[in-house]
Design a protein around this motif. Structure first.
Motif, short mmCIF file in Angstrom:
data_model
loop_
_atom_site.label_atom_id
_atom_site.label_comp_id
_atom_site.label_asym_id
_atom_site.label_seq_id
_atom_site.Cartn_x
_atom_site.Cartn_y
_atom_site.Cartn_z
N GLY A 110 -1.58 -1.98 4.27
CA GLY A 110 -0.47 -1.66 3.38
C GLY A 110 -0.37 -2.71 2.30
N LEU A 111 0.40 -2.41 1.28
CA LEU A 111 0.58 -3.33 0.16
C LEU A 111 2.07 -3.63 0.00
N VAL A 112 2.38 -4.93 -0.10
CA VAL A 112 3.76 -5.38 -0.33
C VAL A 112 3.84 -5.91 -1.76
N THR A 113 4.84 -5.48 -2.49
CA THR A 113 5.09 -5.98 -3.85
C THR A 113 6.48 -6.59 -3.89
N GLN A 114 6.57 -7.78 -4.45
CA GLN A 114 7.86 -8.45 -4.61
C GLN A 114 8.07 -8.81 -6.08
N HIS A 132 -1.48 3.83 1.65
CA HIS A 132 -2.28 4.98 1.24
C HIS A 132 -3.06 5.54 2.44
N GLY A 133 -2.69 5.05 3.63
CA GLY A 133 -3.35 5.50 4.85
C GLY A 133 -2.32 5.98 5.86
N SER A 134 -2.38 5.41 7.08
CA SER A 134 -1.49 5.83 8.14
C SER A 134 -0.05 5.43 7.84
N SER A 135 0.89 6.28 8.26
CA SER A 135 2.30 5.90 8.22
C SER A 135 2.57 4.85 9.30
N PHE A 136 3.59 4.02 9.07
CA PHE A 136 3.92 3.01 10.07
C PHE A 136 5.37 2.59 9.89
N PRO A 137 6.00 2.09 10.98
CA PRO A 137 7.36 1.57 10.88
C PRO A 137 7.36 0.19 10.25
N PRO A 245 13.62 2.38 13.58
CA PRO A 245 12.44 2.28 12.71
C PRO A 245 12.61 3.02 11.39
N ARG A 246 12.10 2.42 10.33
CA ARG A 246 12.02 3.06 9.01
C ARG A 246 10.54 3.25 8.71
N LEU A 247 10.14 4.48 8.41
CA LEU A 247 8.73 4.77 8.24
C LEU A 247 8.29 4.56 6.79
N VAL A 248 7.13 3.91 6.64
CA VAL A 248 6.41 3.85 5.38
C VAL A 248 5.35 4.95 5.43
N THR A 249 5.36 5.85 4.48
CA THR A 249 4.40 6.95 4.45
C THR A 249 3.68 6.95 3.11
N GLU A 255 11.61 0.53 0.31
CA GLU A 255 12.04 -0.33 -0.79
C GLU A 255 13.38 -0.96 -0.47
N ALA A 256 13.59 -2.17 -0.96
CA ALA A 256 14.87 -2.85 -0.77
C ALA A 256 15.05 -3.89 -1.87
N GLY A 257 16.29 -4.32 -2.04
CA GLY A 257 16.57 -5.35 -3.03
C GLY A 257 17.81 -6.13 -2.69
N THR A 258 17.94 -7.30 -3.29
CA THR A 258 19.14 -8.12 -3.16
C THR A 258 19.34 -8.88 -4.46
N THR A 259 20.60 -9.13 -4.80
CA THR A 259 20.94 -9.92 -5.99
C THR A 259 21.90 -11.03 -5.60
N TRP A 260 21.64 -12.21 -6.14
CA TRP A 260 22.54 -13.34 -5.98
C TRP A 260 23.16 -13.62 -7.35
N HIS A 261 24.46 -13.48 -7.43
CA HIS A 261 25.16 -13.70 -8.70
C HIS A 261 26.09 -14.89 -8.55
#
Length: 265
Positions: A110-114, A132-137, A245-249, A255-261
């Motif tokens: 899998g690929l992680v982008t930050q 782009h292959g198997s789904s996974f939690p 579990p949250r599946l990546v397919t 996807e997730a995000g956080t902001t510090w203000h």
């Protein structure tokens, strides 16, 4: 493109990003004040592909049980990406985009982008896990170590404020029991539910107020150390690969995000 430490600036705010140290935020300085605990293990690191502890380091995906290294024996903790070197995909004066390909011991490619984005009064972190292959939690989260005290001779310790709907009852093994209870006073090493979105305030009296927000519904607050306080937005509770579990397919990344203000006082 160089993967050495990156410095982002906006106004009098400055962030250091450390691709080779697990894609970690090494420091956040506002008007010369360092808000994050310093050191190779601290700053703020991404938690992927899971957050917190996995009970006994094992999780089930369909009929297969996978074993992760017990780096917090008898459990596995905080994912694998914080131990690897990330690549710099793009950078400007106030933004950096990092990528990391999941490798063993994680059993799925899998690929992680930050994406790290700095403005004069905020830091935004966004992450996506795709396959782009198997789904996974999987899970996404961040683990910042905020300095308890900003170091001035008359400075007071940080005050934490938030209003969760529930607290995950914590067993003797530091993992949720599955019961939701009314929030208890600290000190904490606990997971809380905020279904309207994470919103936690950190106030250094007379200095700075910082608000950690996220659309996600889960946050771990850890304030049992003398030097730092951790406020960790994440996509599920500890041991969530087993309990929520949250599946990546191939069609749907996680996807997730956080902001510090922050606001000066």
């Amino acid at each position: 493109m160089s993967d050495e430490e990156i410095t982002l600036t906006a106004g009098d705010a400055e962030v250091t990003v450390q691709p080779d140290n697990g894609g970690r935020i090494g420091g956040l300085r506002v008007g010369g004040l360092e808000l994050l605990r310093q050191g190779d293990r601290f700053g703020c690191f991404p938690m992927v592909p899971w957050c917190g502890r996995i009970r006994d380091g094992r999780f089930r995906d369909g009929g297969t049980v996978h074993q992760m290294p017990l780096n917090a024996a008898p459990n596995a903790i905080h994912g694998t990406v914080r131990d690897g070197a990330w690549k710099v995909a793009r950078r400007t004066a106030d933004e950096a985009v990092l990528t990391y390909r999941l490798v063993e011991p994680w059993p799925y490619p899998g690929l992680v982008t930050q994406v790290v984005t700095l403005t004069e009064d905020s830091l935004s972190l966004a992450m996506a896990v795709e396959t782009h292959g198997s789904s996974f939690p999987a899970q996404i989260g961040w683990h910042p170590w905020f300095n308890r005290n900003l170091g001035g001779p008359d400075d007071q310790d940080v005050r934490v404020s938030f209003d969760p709907e529930w607290q995950e009852e914590r067993g003797d093994d530091h993992l949720p029991t599955g019961n939701r209870i009314a929030p208890k006073p600290g000190p904490w090493d606990d997971c809380f539910g905020m279904p309207g979105g994470v919103a936690v305030g950190l106030t250094w009296p007379g200095r700075l107020e910082l608000r950690v927000t996220s659309p996600e519904a889960w946050v771990v607050v850890y304030d049992e150390q003398e030097a730092a306080v951790c406020v960790e937005p994440q996509t599920g509770p500890p041991d969530g690969l087993n309990t929520l579990p949250r599946l990546v397919t191939p069609l749907e990344p996680l996807e997730a995000g956080t902001t510090w203000h922050w606001t000066r006082l």
